[in-house]
Design an enzyme around this catalytic site. Structure first.
Site, PDB file in Angstrom:
ATOM      1  N   GLY A  14      10.129   2.060   8.805  1.00  0.00           N
ATOM      2  CA  GLY A  14      10.379   1.361  10.061  1.00  0.00           C
ATOM      3  C   GLY A  14       9.154   1.333  10.958  1.00  0.00           C
ATOM      4  O   GLY A  14       8.129   1.966  10.679  1.00  0.00           O
ATOM      5  N   CYS A 150      11.389   5.058  25.157  1.00  0.00           N
ATOM      6  CA  CYS A 150      10.018   4.661  25.492  1.00  0.00           C
ATOM      7  C   CYS A 150       9.937   4.008  26.877  1.00  0.00           C
ATOM      8  O   CYS A 150       8.978   4.235  27.623  1.00  0.00           O
ATOM      9  CB  CYS A 150       9.459   3.721  24.424  1.00  0.00           C
ATOM     10  SG  CYS A 150      10.559   2.353  23.981  1.00  0.00           S
ATOM     11  N   HIS A 245       4.909  -1.679  26.755  1.00  0.00           N
ATOM     12  CA  HIS A 245       5.893  -1.918  27.807  1.00  0.00           C
ATOM     13  C   HIS A 245       5.194  -1.860  29.167  1.00  0.00           C
ATOM     14  O   HIS A 245       4.551  -0.864  29.510  1.00  0.00           O
ATOM     15  CB  HIS A 245       7.003  -0.866  27.757  1.00  0.00           C
ATOM     16  CG  HIS A 245       7.905  -0.990  26.564  1.00  0.00           C
ATOM     17  ND1 HIS A 245       7.809  -2.002  25.648  1.00  0.00           N
ATOM     18  CD2 HIS A 245       8.948  -0.197  26.150  1.00  0.00           C
ATOM     19  CE1 HIS A 245       8.743  -1.842  24.721  1.00  0.00           C
ATOM     20  NE2 HIS A 245       9.449  -0.757  25.001  1.00  0.00           N
TER      21      HIS A 245
END
EC number: 1.2.1.75
Length: 355
Positions: A14, A150, A245
């Site tokens: 992943g 996160c 982000h």
């Protein structure tokens, strides 16, 4: 000389799993030794992984066979890293902990268990003592430690030094989050291309719940106002960037503040990982940029040493005597996931929780 510790990486193919593989292949004393998967068991890692990060598949793991997620096959494994998806992670991680493995999880399934630490090593390292309670209560030889969402880390890492040192009364956060935060294959293209996708009230609330727990566990130099009187809110969105982000926070205070004092506090912030000189600890967990056009996702998401381990803060502005604005940028799959998990493991080793 410290002995080499062998790591199992669950979900190794992943997006977060590949960052664990990449970073651990370069680590001085933790090495990837067991790559666990689901649909690709029995196949060489390099043949089944979509290597969506910098560099190439490390040669030392390229021919490793992907194996089942089974603790009984991991006799010589010292540490388990679990970036498994919500729902699937919980029972698997418990199984590993019962079998005596230290589990570092990026999953939300155990983040709010009262005896499970949710660690940002620079902010609340003292909470690892919950492991002792966890082992005793659950009669486990191993344990579970989690890392926060996160998104929550991107706001909490710069907010915490402010909360620790100033009379903060509120923080109002708007996030603009990358696609990799949703895993692979992620968001359908027609939902996000030429669009900004709100993540909704549940995701907003989850972000604030985790930030609140983190702030409740930091050691403050001021105690006014108490956290329960601090207003926190988030509005979260996803856009078509790959990593990083970007988060805008308006922070309010009980008394007049000077934005330059805030800037100085952020620039000087250090934590226990820096004092211990842990290998994955960046010299500066927060890098403050003074240009009015930074941070930018493309240029700043890999900031720090190791790359991607520093949160970049910029666009600091005095809005009023008691309000400041700041922008923060976090590499969500590095600092916000795999890198944060590895730094957590290093802290646990330094504190004697991993032999």
């Amino acid at each position: 000389m410290r002995r080499i510790l062998k790591a199992a990486i669950l979900g190794a193919t992943g997006l977060v799993g590949i960052e664990y593989v990449r970073m651990l292949s370069q680590h001085p004393y933790i090495k990837p030794a067991y790559l666990a998967g689901k649909g690709s068991v029995g196949k060489p890692y390099s043949e089944v992984v979509r290597w969506q990060t910098i560099g190439q598949v490390p040669k030392e793991v390229a021919d490793m066979e992907v194996k089942p997620t089974d603790p009984k096959l991991m006799d010589d494994v010292d540490i388990v890293f679990s970036p498994l998806p919500q729902g699937a992670a919980g029972p698997i991680e418990e199984q590993f902990a019962k079998e005596g493995f230290p589990v570092i999880s990026n999953s939300p399934d155990h983040r709010f268990d009262p005896d499970v630490p949710m660690l940002i090593p620079e902010l609340n390292s003292h909470t690892i003592s919950l492991i002792d309670e966890q082992r005793k209560k659950r009669d486990w030889k191993g344990f579970i430690v989690t890392t926060p969402l996160c998104t929550a880390q991107g706001a909490a890492i710069p907010l915490a030094p402010i909360f620790m040192n100033f009379k903060m009364t509120g923080a109002y956060i708007t996030t603009i989050q990358s696609l990799s935060g949703a895993g692979y294959p992620g968001i359908p293209s027609l939902d996000v291309v030429d669009n900004i996708l709100p993540l909704g009230d549940k995701y907003d609330a989850k972000t604030i719940k985790e930030i609140t727990r983190i702030l409740s566990e930091v050691k403050r130099n001021v105690n006014d106002p108490p956290l329960e009187e601090v207003a926190l809110d988030a509005t979260t969105h996803r856009i078509a960037t790959v990593h990083g982000h970007y988060e805008v926070s308006y922070v309010t205070f009980k008394e007049d503040v000077n934005v330059e004092k805030i800037r100085e506090t952020l620039e000087n912030f250090r934590g226990e990982p820096q004092d211990l000189k842990l290998p994955t600890a960046p010299e500066k967990p927060i890098i403050v940029r003074n240009e009015d056009t930074r941070p930018q996702v493309y240029f700043d998401r890999w900031a720090g040493d190791p790359p991607g381990m520093s949160v970049v803060v910029g666009r600091l502005k005095q809005i009023s005597n008691r309000t400041i604005r700041m922008v923060s940028l976090i590499h969500n799959t590095i600092r916000g996931a795999a890198g944060g998990g590895i730094l957590t493991a290093e802290l646990l080793i330094a504190k004697g929780y991993i032999e």
